[in-house]
Each structure stands twice: as structure tokens, then as C-alpha cells.
Scaffold this motif. Sequence first.
Motif, PDB file in Angstrom:
ATOM      1  N   HIS A 272      15.532 -41.230  15.357  1.00 28.92           N
ATOM      2  CA  HIS A 272      14.956 -42.403  14.701  1.00 28.92           C
ATOM      3  C   HIS A 272      15.340 -43.625  15.511  1.00 28.92           C
ATOM      4  N   ARG A 273      14.422 -44.580  15.609  1.00 30.09           N
ATOM      5  CA  ARG A 273      14.670 -45.749  16.470  1.00 30.09           C
ATOM      6  C   ARG A 273      15.809 -46.608  15.956  1.00 30.09           C
ATOM      7  N   ASN A 274      16.199 -46.440  14.702  1.00 24.90           N
ATOM      8  CA  ASN A 274      17.305 -47.234  14.159  1.00 24.90           C
ATOM      9  C   ASN A 274      18.594 -46.437  14.015  1.00 24.90           C
ATOM     10  N   LEU A 275      18.685 -45.298  14.718  1.00 20.77           N
ATOM     11  CA  LEU A 275      19.923 -44.527  14.823  1.00 20.77           C
ATOM     12  C   LEU A 275      20.258 -44.390  16.300  1.00 20.77           C
ATOM     13  N   ILE A 276      21.545 -44.435  16.623  1.00 17.14           N
ATOM     14  CA  ILE A 276      21.956 -44.239  18.014  1.00 17.14           C
ATOM     15  C   ILE A 276      21.490 -42.864  18.458  1.00 17.14           C
ATOM     16  N   ARG A 277      20.984 -42.751  19.689  1.00 14.07           N
ATOM     17  CA  ARG A 277      20.335 -41.521  20.140  1.00 14.07           C
ATOM     18  C   ARG A 277      21.261 -40.719  21.054  1.00 14.07           C
ATOM     19  N   LEU A 278      21.361 -39.419  20.766  1.00 15.79           N
ATOM     20  CA  LEU A 278      22.118 -38.497  21.611  1.00 15.79           C
ATOM     21  C   LEU A 278      21.229 -38.028  22.762  1.00 15.79           C
ATOM     22  N   LEU A 279      21.688 -38.258  24.000  1.00 16.00           N
ATOM     23  CA  LEU A 279      20.933 -37.816  25.171  1.00 16.00           C
ATOM     24  C   LEU A 279      21.306 -36.403  25.587  1.00 16.00           C
ATOM     25  N   GLY A 280      22.533 -36.006  25.315  1.00 19.89           N
ATOM     26  CA  GLY A 280      22.935 -34.664  25.726  1.00 19.89           C
ATOM     27  C   GLY A 280      24.423 -34.448  25.559  1.00 19.89           C
ATOM     28  N   PHE A 281      24.892 -33.343  26.095  1.00 18.38           N
ATOM     29  CA  PHE A 281      26.293 -32.971  25.990  1.00 18.38           C
ATOM     30  C   PHE A 281      26.683 -32.192  27.240  1.00 18.38           C
ATOM     31  N   CYS A 282      27.970 -31.958  27.383  1.00 18.15           N
ATOM     32  CA  CYS A 282      28.474 -31.192  28.527  1.00 18.15           C
ATOM     33  C   CYS A 282      29.701 -30.413  28.089  1.00 18.15           C
ATOM     34  N   ILE A 283      29.734 -29.137  28.450  1.00 16.72           N
ATOM     35  CA  ILE A 283      30.896 -28.283  28.219  1.00 16.72           C
ATOM     36  C   ILE A 283      31.305 -27.683  29.554  1.00 16.72           C
ATOM     37  N   GLU A 284      32.531 -27.957  29.966  1.00 14.73           N
ATOM     38  CA  GLU A 284      33.024 -27.438  31.243  1.00 14.73           C
ATOM     39  C   GLU A 284      34.513 -27.195  31.108  1.00 14.73           C
ATOM     40  N   GLY A 285      34.927 -25.906  31.029  1.00 22.83           N
ATOM     41  CA  GLY A 285      36.335 -25.610  30.836  1.00 22.83           C
ATOM     42  C   GLY A 285      36.816 -26.235  29.533  1.00 22.83           C
ATOM     43  N   ASN A 286      37.846 -27.084  29.631  1.00 16.12           N
ATOM     44  CA  ASN A 286      38.368 -27.773  28.453  1.00 16.12           C
ATOM     45  C   ASN A 286      37.641 -29.082  28.155  1.00 16.12           C
TER      46      ASN A 286
END
Length: 645
Positions: free
Chosen positions: A380-394
Amino acid sequence: MCSFQHSRAFFFLSIVVFALTSYINSQPEPIYNYHYCSVGLGSLEQANDDYLSNLTVLLDSLSSKASQNYSFYKAISNNTGIYGLFLCRGDVSQYTCQICVSYVSNYIKTRCPGKSAIAWYNECMLRYSDINSFGVPQTEPHVFMWNAQNNITAPEEPNFGALGLMNNLRDKVLATEMLFKAGNMSVGNGNGFRYGLVQCTRDINSTQCGNCLQILIEKVQDCCQGRTEFRIISPSCFLRYANYSLIQEASAPVLPPLPSPLPGKGNERNLTQIAIIVTTVIILILVVSLCIFLKVRKRKPKDYFQELNVKSLQFDFGTIIIATNNFSEANKLGKGGFGAVYKGKLSNGQETAVKRLSMNSRQGDLEFKNEVLLVAKLQHRNLIRLLGFCIEGNERLLIYEFVPNISLDHFIFDPTKRAQLGWERRYQIIRGIARGILYLHEDSRLRIIHRDLKASNILLDAEMTPKISDFGMAKLFVPDQTEGSTNRIVGTYGYMAPEYVMTGQFSVKSDVFSFGVLILEIVSGRKITCVHNGEDREYLLSYAWKNWMEGTATNLIDPTLRDSQITEIMRCIHTGLLCVQKQPVARPNMTPIVAMINSDSITLPVPTQPADFTQSDVVSDTPLQQDIGSHVTTYELSITELYPR
């Protein structure tokens, strides 16, 4: 089969599992000192997939050699041009060496995505590079380390002879096969003993070792004059000095005892019994696992959101390293409860805010996964937007859109900046926040109660469009759920609904109350905590209600808005007072609230008196965590949201 009637078998299994768990948990964790990535060790190029694959083979080889009782080993990864070695401290046990090398082998790739790296721990060091430096003594990069507390000698007796002890150990180490030497010296005037140790990697010879240590010893006067405890570490040699013994007992770990074999046929009988016990344990583990799986599967409630395919949202760790300049301090935006936030810039030029969960964060893999799945669905344009994530080791990273204008409180509560927010801007912000809350409550597939709506959690983008952020205290409701209860009250005084503060009851009406407070703050430019009226300090809701009842509600309007649309402003004040009414049932839902704000054709009901807080009840923008009486369990999901400052 799954009736759990074999109590003895399960009792035996529980003992075995407890013993194994205790043994595993007792394993020591190496003590980190320092690490470098690609500085003076090799090329600065980013490691590609082939390089990382070959590096994994090399590190596995080093770890394997440590488990075969090697205390030093150097290797080349299948002639692919990756050179690596490890060195364990000369006084640690072989078991400690194995643990350290195995730990560092798994750790170092997550910290250094380039083609070379070095990591120092108390018990071992490990390095790799795309440049062959075997047999070449290296003192760069080097690191000075000391204990900052209680570590300064008297000026007239600097070091208590540290240089003499180090030089003496350097001379003696040349005659040792392990290139390791520890010793001590007596200090005069009743000051006891001082202890030291020196060591070199065994890819260099004794002469090179002596020269390497000599360079470090010469640096003692520059870094550590007057210190009773210090160490200098480098790729090929290191030294350490302290006022306590540095030697560890190189003893093997105590392993769980095995059954004592009996002579003759009894020995064979004992082995048979052991085999039967092991087989039984394995079968019982499989049975218990199957039963638990079937039981959980049978009891699993209806899933109100399917797991979306988030593979497309996964970022490569190396990409984030480059984007944030290896998480440099210059790019650091701030730090929250679960980790630091960094500004980043992707290869396509897009600016991001990267939340890096700390290694000791209480947020585990399951919570991280839930957060990604949930926040990724909130578009939604009035919620902060998640672009992605990263998992690497810990490493656990969350990548969000970057908003340049920080948060609403930086404008409306600042005497200078709030003049930049005319009524049109403020009206746009109020409507945008309302649309965002309506989406959370009604329009998304999931019903989410934010529980911490406040000015500092409303971010503003380049066009001053409001974005609701910080879902760290949010509660997830199933669609037909209307309210919940908790014994742990979290939030910010002044913004929290009275029923939530007093009893732990929360619902969509809790967010409505907070939104009403926000409206009054935006209109007045004053904080909820107090209003300055001459020398008096008054709670904003009390001030607003008093002026409303006296017909002087215009006193609440920010003086910078005098020439604005007074009808729209008064309608917003009216709506805000409806939102902060004491009884939750009297407060409207977000659907009629949005209509009230956007249309002047709707007749608004008469508000009742807001919650009766006294000044002593209100703490200035202070997050609250407290425990209250009973606890009613609700279906909830904790979310940690980014707040880039």
C-alpha cells in the motif's frame, strides 16, 4: 502406535536426548578478536559463484584437517588459485583447535564476500586469498588490542619490562619446531609476574619468524607503552603480554563414558546390547517425530495466508555489501532493538534502507520468515514497502525503500520546520495515514492492529506522502477476530487507548484512538504530552476538549495555519475528538472515519469526553512496557519493521 504408552522407552529416550543436548551445549565458542576483508591480502574484486564454490571446498578442507589433529595447515583449492591456511595457538588443546577452525570456516564467508580475508580469534586464526603468500612473512594488516580498564602502569615504570620479555621470547621461539613460545618474568618492587607469548605461522622459517616478531615488538613503544595487557596480531605472527598467565591447559575434553567391555563372550554380548539400544533409540526418535508431525498437522488451524513465493525478493549478500559500502559507519542511519539500519544504493541507482539484525538478536529464523512473508504482502502506498531480504550464514537482512524526509515528528514539532507544512500538506498526511490504517484493518487479507501509531512512526517520502512504519508491536488477527488481550503492555503513553493501558484489551479501536491523537497533533503542531499556555502545562486532549466545549476550538489550530481552510480544519478536529472518546464502542471504525475526513456532506455525531489522563499519567513520547493481571492468548505475529532515520 502413537498412543505414547511405552513410558519406559520414552523415559530412556529423554535421558539420551538430554545427555546429547547437554554435551552439545557445553561446547566452547571461540572468542572473536578481529577480521579484515581484502585489505592488503589480495584483490578487491567481488567473489563470483565459482570462486565461492571453490572457497567452500577449501574451507571444508581446512576444517577437516583440524579434526585430524593438525594445529597448522595450508592448502590450495584444487589448483584454482585460492590459498588458505589456519594456525591454532600453541597452548590450546587439539579439541579446542577443531572447534575454533570449524567455527571460523563457517563464519568468515558471511563477513567477507570478496576474494580474500583473515580472521583472528583467541584460539586460532584463519586466512585465505587469491594471491599466493605462502612463505612470505606479512605484518600488514596488523591490529593493536588492549584492555581499556585497569591497564595503565605507573608512569615511572612503563610496561614493567614488556620489551625485555618479548625480545627474550622471540629469541627462544626460533629454536622451537612449533614456532610458539610462552614465558614469564618477575617484576620488582613486589609487583609479581608478567606473562607473554609469541607465535608465527609455520609456512615461514625461523629466521623469517624472528624478523616478523621484531617488527611487532618495535611497534610496542608506539601503541602500548604503559599498558599491563596488550596484544598485536598480524597475518604471519603475533605477540601477547599480560599480568596474568596466558597459557591454557591443553587437555582433551571429557567425553561421555562408554559401557565397559567384559572379557570373553560377555564383550560380544555387550556390543550386541549397545547395538540394540542404539537401534531402539533411533526407532523411538522416528516414531516420536512421526507422531508429533501427525499431531501438529491434525491440529493445525486454518491458515489465513498462504506462503507466497518470496524467492524473487531474496538479495545476494555481496550485493548488499557493495550497496552499503560494507555497512560503513558513514551509511549508518540508526539503531533499533533488533539491529542497525544502513542507507544503501543498489546497482540500478535505487536507494534503500537495510536493517541488519544483530547476531544476538532474539528474533529467530521462524520470526524472520514470518516477517518477510507478512510485510511482503502489505502493499500500500501509505505503508513502508519491503524490497527484499537476505539470508547468508548468520546474517539476516531486511531491505526497505528509503524515505528522505525522515518522520512526521521532525516537522510538526519543530518551530521552524512546521511552517513548511501548510494545511494542504497536513490534510494530505492525515488522509494518507487514514487510508493506511484502513488497509491494515479492513482491506488487506490480514487484519493487523499496529498498536504503536505515533508521529515518529509516520515516515515521509520525497513528496511528503506518509508511510506507516515500525510494526514491531503489531498484532495479527484472523479475519473474524475483533479484539484481543495481553498481559504485556507495549506502546507510547498518550497515544495508547485507556482500555489498553488499564486492562490490556486492544482492538481496531485502539489504533483509532492513536489516530485521533495524531490528527490533533497535526492540526495543532503540539505534542500529546502537554500544551504550553503561559506557565501552565496541560494534556493536549484535555486542552482540546475544554476549548471544544467552550466554543473556542480555533485556539487549537497551529498559528501558521490561520489563513487556511478553517472548515476542513474544524472537521478534522471534530473527527479527532470522536476517535479519542473514552469508550471504545463510541469510537468510529476507520471506514466512516475516512468518509468523515474526505466529505463535508456527512453529519458528524457529537463527541463525548475523551479519556481522562492527568499530567502525571503522561510521559513524553516514552515507549512503555509493563505487565498487568491476566493474560488471554491471541493469534499474533510479531513483526520488526524498519525505521530509517
